[in-house]
Design a protein around this motif. Sequence first.
Motif, PDB file in Angstrom:
ATOM      1  N   LYS A  35      35.423  35.766  39.247  1.00  0.00           N
ATOM      2  CA  LYS A  35      35.676  34.825  40.401  1.00  0.00           C
ATOM      3  C   LYS A  35      36.228  35.340  41.558  1.00  0.00           C
ATOM      4  N   LYS A  36      36.140  35.112  42.742  1.00  0.00           N
ATOM      5  CA  LYS A  36      36.522  35.874  43.997  1.00  0.00           C
ATOM      6  C   LYS A  36      37.343  34.932  44.607  1.00  0.00           C
ATOM      7  N   ILE A  37      38.691  34.968  44.859  1.00  0.00           N
ATOM      8  CA  ILE A  37      39.577  34.168  45.544  1.00  0.00           C
ATOM      9  C   ILE A  37      40.265  34.578  46.822  1.00  0.00           C
ATOM     10  N   ALA A  38      40.183  33.986  47.752  1.00  0.00           N
ATOM     11  CA  ALA A  38      40.649  34.119  49.125  1.00  0.00           C
ATOM     12  C   ALA A  38      42.249  33.660  49.237  1.00  0.00           C
ATOM     13  N   VAL A  39      42.999  34.373  49.599  1.00  0.00           N
ATOM     14  CA  VAL A  39      44.491  33.936  50.031  1.00  0.00           C
ATOM     15  C   VAL A  39      44.723  34.358  51.315  1.00  0.00           C
ATOM     16  N   ILE A  40      45.032  32.876  52.017  1.00  0.00           N
ATOM     17  CA  ILE A  40      45.532  33.077  53.313  1.00  0.00           C
ATOM     18  C   ILE A  40      46.940  33.071  53.429  1.00  0.00           C
ATOM     19  N   GLY A  41      47.293  33.973  53.925  1.00  0.00           N
ATOM     20  CA  GLY A  41      48.989  34.247  54.292  1.00  0.00           C
ATOM     21  C   GLY A  41      49.472  35.270  53.421  1.00  0.00           C
ATOM     22  N   ALA A  42      50.010  36.370  54.027  1.00  0.00           N
ATOM     23  CA  ALA A  42      50.469  37.683  53.483  1.00  0.00           C
ATOM     24  C   ALA A  42      51.677  37.789  53.344  1.00  0.00           C
ATOM     25  N   GLY A  43      52.582  36.573  53.105  1.00  0.00           N
ATOM     26  CA  GLY A  43      54.051  36.568  52.865  1.00  0.00           C
ATOM     27  C   GLY A  43      54.152  36.879  51.417  1.00  0.00           C
ATOM     28  N   LEU A  44      55.560  36.361  50.818  1.00  0.00           N
ATOM     29  CA  LEU A  44      55.853  36.627  49.485  1.00  0.00           C
ATOM     30  C   LEU A  44      54.989  35.858  48.581  1.00  0.00           C
ATOM     31  N   THR A  45      54.669  34.805  48.981  1.00  0.00           N
ATOM     32  CA  THR A  45      53.874  33.607  47.916  1.00  0.00           C
ATOM     33  C   THR A  45      52.406  34.122  48.131  1.00  0.00           C
ATOM     34  N   GLY A  46      51.958  34.535  49.151  1.00  0.00           N
ATOM     35  CA  GLY A  46      50.551  34.964  49.237  1.00  0.00           C
ATOM     36  C   GLY A  46      50.313  36.368  48.178  1.00  0.00           C
ATOM     37  N   GLY A  79      31.461  33.614  50.070  1.00  0.00           N
ATOM     38  CA  GLY A  79      31.460  33.826  48.704  1.00  0.00           C
ATOM     39  C   GLY A  79      32.428  33.588  47.806  1.00  0.00           C
ATOM     40  N   PHE A  80      33.595  33.099  48.474  1.00  0.00           N
ATOM     41  CA  PHE A  80      34.906  32.862  47.562  1.00  0.00           C
ATOM     42  C   PHE A  80      34.620  31.467  46.645  1.00  0.00           C
ATOM     43  N   ASP A  81      35.206  31.703  45.557  1.00  0.00           N
ATOM     44  CA  ASP A  81      35.144  30.627  44.612  1.00  0.00           C
ATOM     45  C   ASP A  81      36.233  29.561  44.789  1.00  0.00           C
ATOM     46  N   ALA A  82      37.454  30.072  45.369  1.00  0.00           N
ATOM     47  CA  ALA A  82      38.677  29.171  45.489  1.00  0.00           C
ATOM     48  C   ALA A  82      39.294  29.661  46.631  1.00  0.00           C
ATOM     49  N   VAL A  83      40.129  28.923  47.306  1.00  0.00           N
ATOM     50  CA  VAL A  83      41.242  29.254  48.499  1.00  0.00           C
ATOM     51  C   VAL A  83      42.429  29.022  48.150  1.00  0.00           C
ATOM     52  N   LEU A  84      43.664  29.668  48.420  1.00  0.00           N
ATOM     53  CA  LEU A  84      44.917  29.709  48.362  1.00  0.00           C
ATOM     54  C   LEU A  84      45.465  29.634  49.886  1.00  0.00           C
ATOM     55  N   LEU A  85      46.049  28.496  50.293  1.00  0.00           N
ATOM     56  CA  LEU A  85      46.842  28.552  51.597  1.00  0.00           C
ATOM     57  C   LEU A  85      48.190  28.744  51.384  1.00  0.00           C
TER      58      LEU A  85
END
Length: 333
Positions: A2-13, A153-159
Motif C-alpha cells: 500500500k502507498k500512503i501519502a502524508v501531507i505535513g512533515a511536522g511531528l504528527t506526519g 497512485g496513493f491508496d490513502a492520504v493522511l492530513l
Amino acid sequence: MKKIAVIGAGLTGATAAANLVQQGYQVTVFDKGRSAGGRMSSKRTEQGYLDMGAQYFTARTDVFKQQVQLWLDAGQADVWPCTTALLCNEDGVVSLKSSKDEQRRFVGVPSMHSPINALLLGIPLITGCRISKLDYRQQSWILWGDNGISYAGFDAVLLTLPPAQAQQLMTQSSLPEVFDTAANLLEPCWAVAMQAEASPAGDAIFCQHPKLRFISHQQYKSGRNSCFVLHFNAAFSAEHLQQPADFWFAEATAVLRDELNIKQTIEPLVAHRWLYASQNDQTAVPGCIELPDHQLWLGGDWSYGGRVENAYLAGFALAQAVIRNYKLQQENA
C-alpha cells in the motif's frame, strides 16, 4: 504494498510515516516548507539555532517516554536543565519570581526538529510542495501541487495540517466538511528572538500577562547560543496580527527592559508569525478524524489538546488507524 501519502512533515506526519514504514507500507511525505519540522522547528541563523516554535517537550505517556528515550540514546534530544519562573503583570503591577517544579523538559539536538529528521530518515520527503487539491478516482488518490505537478497512485492520504488548512484543502477537493470550528481550534502567536548579554531570572518563564504567554532563554539548550525568545499570547497576537517585525521588536524590548529589568544592550534577531500555534482551550478537541470510505485520515496535536507529545500521539494513532483499516479489509476479502 500500500502507498500512503502524508501531507505535513511536522511531528504528527513524521510519526505516522515512520510507524507505517515499519509495518511495510510505502510512504511519501509532502510539506509546503523548505524542510521538515512544522511548529517543532528551529531557525538557523548567524547566532546559531533559534527555537521559534515549540520551546521544549515533556513526556507523560509510556509510548512517548519510550520514543524520547530512543532520541536521548541517539543524541537527537537532551534534557533542558532549565530554571523556571513566573512573570505576572496585573493592572500594571509586575512581579517576577522563581517557580520551581520537578517536570523534566527536553529539547531536540542540535535543533528542535532533529527528532523529526530522525523519524523521517530514509522516507521520501518532498518539500516546497503545497498540495492544493486531492482527487480520489477508482480507489486511488491523485495529489495536485500548486505548481501544477501531480502525484498519483496513493491508496490513502493522511492530513496532518492545522485544521483551517486541512478544511480548506478538503473544500477545494470537494470533500466533506469535517470540522465544526476549524478556524478556532488553533490560535496565532508572534514569536520574537532578542539578543541581550544578561543573566535571565529563569530559563523558562511562564507568563500571566496581558501580552505574553512564555519567555525562553536558550543558554542551557544544547546546540544553541544564548538569547531570549518571547511568545506573545493569542489575544495580543491576533489583535496585532498584521503588524511588521519592528512593532514586535519594540514590544519585546519593552518587556525585557521594563519587566525583566535588563539594562544591557538588546538587539533584535528574528520575529516570526505563527498563524496556527497554541490550542484554544475554549474549543473541544476533536480527536483524530477517520474517513475510511475515502481512505482519508486527519490528525495533529490539535486532536488531543496541543503540546508536542500530543502531536506524536496523534501520528501514532493515525498510523494504527490505517493499519487496522487494511487489516479489516483483508479479513473481509
